[in-house]
Design an enzyme around this catalytic site. Sequence first.
Site, PDB file in Angstrom:
ATOM      1  CG  ASP A 225      -2.172   0.832   0.997  1.00 17.66           C
ATOM      2  OD1 ASP A 225      -2.178   1.689   0.081  1.00 17.66           O
ATOM      3  OD2 ASP A 225      -3.153   0.652   1.742  1.00 17.66           O
ATOM      4  CD1 TRP A 226       0.397   5.854  -3.358  1.00 18.77           C
ATOM      5  CD2 TRP A 226       0.172   3.640  -3.524  1.00 18.77           C
ATOM      6  NE1 TRP A 226       0.387   5.519  -4.693  1.00 18.77           N
ATOM      7  CE2 TRP A 226       0.255   4.166  -4.829  1.00 18.77           C
ATOM      8  CE3 TRP A 226       0.053   2.256  -3.386  1.00 18.77           C
ATOM      9  CZ2 TRP A 226       0.209   3.380  -5.982  1.00 18.77           C
ATOM     10  CZ3 TRP A 226       0.000   1.460  -4.533  1.00 18.77           C
ATOM     11  CH2 TRP A 226       0.077   2.021  -5.804  1.00 18.77           C
TER      12      TRP A 226
END
EC number: 3.2.1.21
Length: 838
Positions: A225-226
């Site tokens: 995920d970012w």
Amino acid sequence: MVQLDVEKTIEELTLGEKVALTAGIDFWHTAAVPRLNIPSLRMSDGPNGVRGTRFFNGVPAACFPCATALGATWDTKLLYEVGRLMGEESIAKGAHVVLGPTINTQRSPLGGRGFESFAEDGVLSGILAGHYCKGLQETGVAATLKHFVCNDQEHERLAVDSIVTMRAMREIYLLPFQLAMRICKTACVMTAYNKVNGTHVSENKQIITDILRKEWGWDGLVMSDWFGTYSTCDAINAGLDLEMPGPTRWRGTALAHAVSSNKAFEFVMDERVRNILNLHNFVEPLGIPENAPEKALNRPEDQALLRRAAAESVVLMKNQDNILPLKKEKPILVIGPNAKTAAYCGGGSASLDAYYTVTPFEGVAAQSQGEVTFSQGVYSYKELPLLGPLLKTDDGKKGFKFRVYNEPPSEPNRQLIDELHLESSSGFLMDYKHPKIKTFTFYVDMEGYFTPEEDGIYDFGVTVVGTGKLFVDDELVVDNSKNQRQGTAMFGNATVEEKGSKELKAGQTYKVVLQFGTAPTSDLDMRGVVIFGPGGFRFGAARRVSQEELISKAAELASQASQVVIFAGLTSEWETEGYDRDHMDLPPGSDEMISRVLDANPDTVVVIQSGTPVTMPWAHKAKALLQAWFGGNECGNGIADVLYGNVNPAAKLPLSFPVRLQDNPSYLNFRSERGRVLYGEDIYVGYRYYEKVDLAPLFPFGHGLSYTTFSRSDLSLATTPEKPQLEDGEPITVTVSVTNTGSVAGAEIVQLWVAPPPTGVNRPVRELKGFTKVFLQPGETKKVEIVVEKKLATSWWDEQREKWASEKGTYEVLVTGTGDEVLKSSFEVEKTRYWLGL
């Protein structure tokens, strides 16, 4: 793009090139190696639409109903169609990979991203996700199942340790991923932000390699995920192929050094790169070039699908005295804070600039043949309504001028370097770029002209990731530049809304200016918060009015009206990525307004828009009640189609709606405490808990009414002989006749449940194992068939053996649908068997 010879390419890559390929280069793109014909790939958020590469001032996109809305359809064919359109939207945006769907589990009604996932039940969620991904990937675009796994709250999401038994992990939280993979092996999986039992998922070898790759036989790409990568060697060795976004924090020279010192072996690097190159080959037939232009589709057939999806997601919760459908020829009074607001999506990664939106008021007005009147009833905004759409530029256009400078307003003779025309006065600048801006520090003047329609005191509000001062006719009204306080907006990056007021005269035009400085100009302590680029801004305004005045007026009008509908609920302000709700209640004033309007006119129809459950202390008064979710572009038309009977509602709740927050099974164990959250309810999530303790929710999972009636009969059940080893190939086939016994054509959702025999293991009373949807004309009967593998219908996770256990005994089959009728049968498991795999 060309098909790559993966093994030959790996041999030809230098170590530096391999390292570069394992991290993004910016927010949405992977690295390229031009000399070996390896292009950069583009990704785009896709919980309920493909935004493209820009949060700020992006190309408009189709906005689909939120995932809980799609979950309420229980319609695999519709989800397949939605997936295909999602793929076509992705191609239009030049994106090779869609970052969705989300299939986490709503263990609490309060989860900020609860609206992004389909259901509290893994069977419903997993099957719908599988068909969605199948449709998406048949367009050639890669789907990404996320967030793997136990990313079920926003509070301290980067750091929280989800303490969960392996049984609950398998039966509840991994199950939707497992079932989705059985239908469609997605090209990508995204890891969760959180830890699970002490280890961040992005560096958790047991979850990424042992379960996902080895046990399930999946061979796609695993991305973070970012900003959800937390190590160099641990993550690469655990199986994390791609760190996103770029530029890298953990790879680059650090990873190259780790390989040279044998902390990460080059053969491990080759495996990571192999998965990345395989993704290139998966999306290569699309022919999307690097940095492709972003386009809009917005085709009539797409609008029709979005409208159908919105309408088919609306759940008819109550309909006493057959108040619904409404009469088109009669006048109607429309009340409520959501009536003229298009609550079309939740906030965060799900947010996007829709092609267009249809408010509930517009949807009703378009179909009513009688007079349509409106009363506000109550305001429910968390922050003041956006001012941008009410402004005009100096040349008369709707909106305001957005003027960018490298120097602050105090600098004389500063140079204008960019000027945009905007309508929305909310902007997150994480992806704003200009060649003359070299750092995240710059300044923006936003200028427009406001002409109020009524005299009064107007409140103005400013929320920033950065600093902001708002002037009205050169008078400083709001100063949000000093002594700032951290709020929850913009992924938890923004300040609280600072407010000021000014008395304005109707018809007089006022110049409004927001002087904005980007994130580095703020003195806010942002330790522990990821700053997304140069910051963001939001400014709004509203005439000051008492809630009592609005409620009294609405109740008075309702007492005299022949048809009344209330639109209330939540919006993307209240349900959003970045933070969890504090309670299940509607915004202040909403419950009182609904209750008093119902007292004034008991036949009032109540429509609630929310992505997750809300409390309804007035529910016993309401004769007609709809749950309408966040319905996408066409939310207003979809709701109106159900209200007026153009569409016969068939949707069923994908979530249990508790009477009060304290009733939900995670009540004692939600949010992070000292860095951890204990999944204390274990396998008893949602309906499994309410049925086990015999606690009636306000509305149960699977509930939903229709404008017609159905009967179910002729239940038959067929099994196949058992094999020595339990594996696929032992189907249980359930057949049932369904009849439309009413006078209106409509669809019925048939639900198949299995109740286990009594053993020495604590198990739910019953569990959903299959479902199907069938459309019937009045008086029509159809036979429907639901098939489920015996291993999936009977098994629980045995932590001692570390295998699924299908225990000997008699299993009861229950078939339900609209109404209270339950058909029953049973089948035998002759001997206890154990299994592993997908």
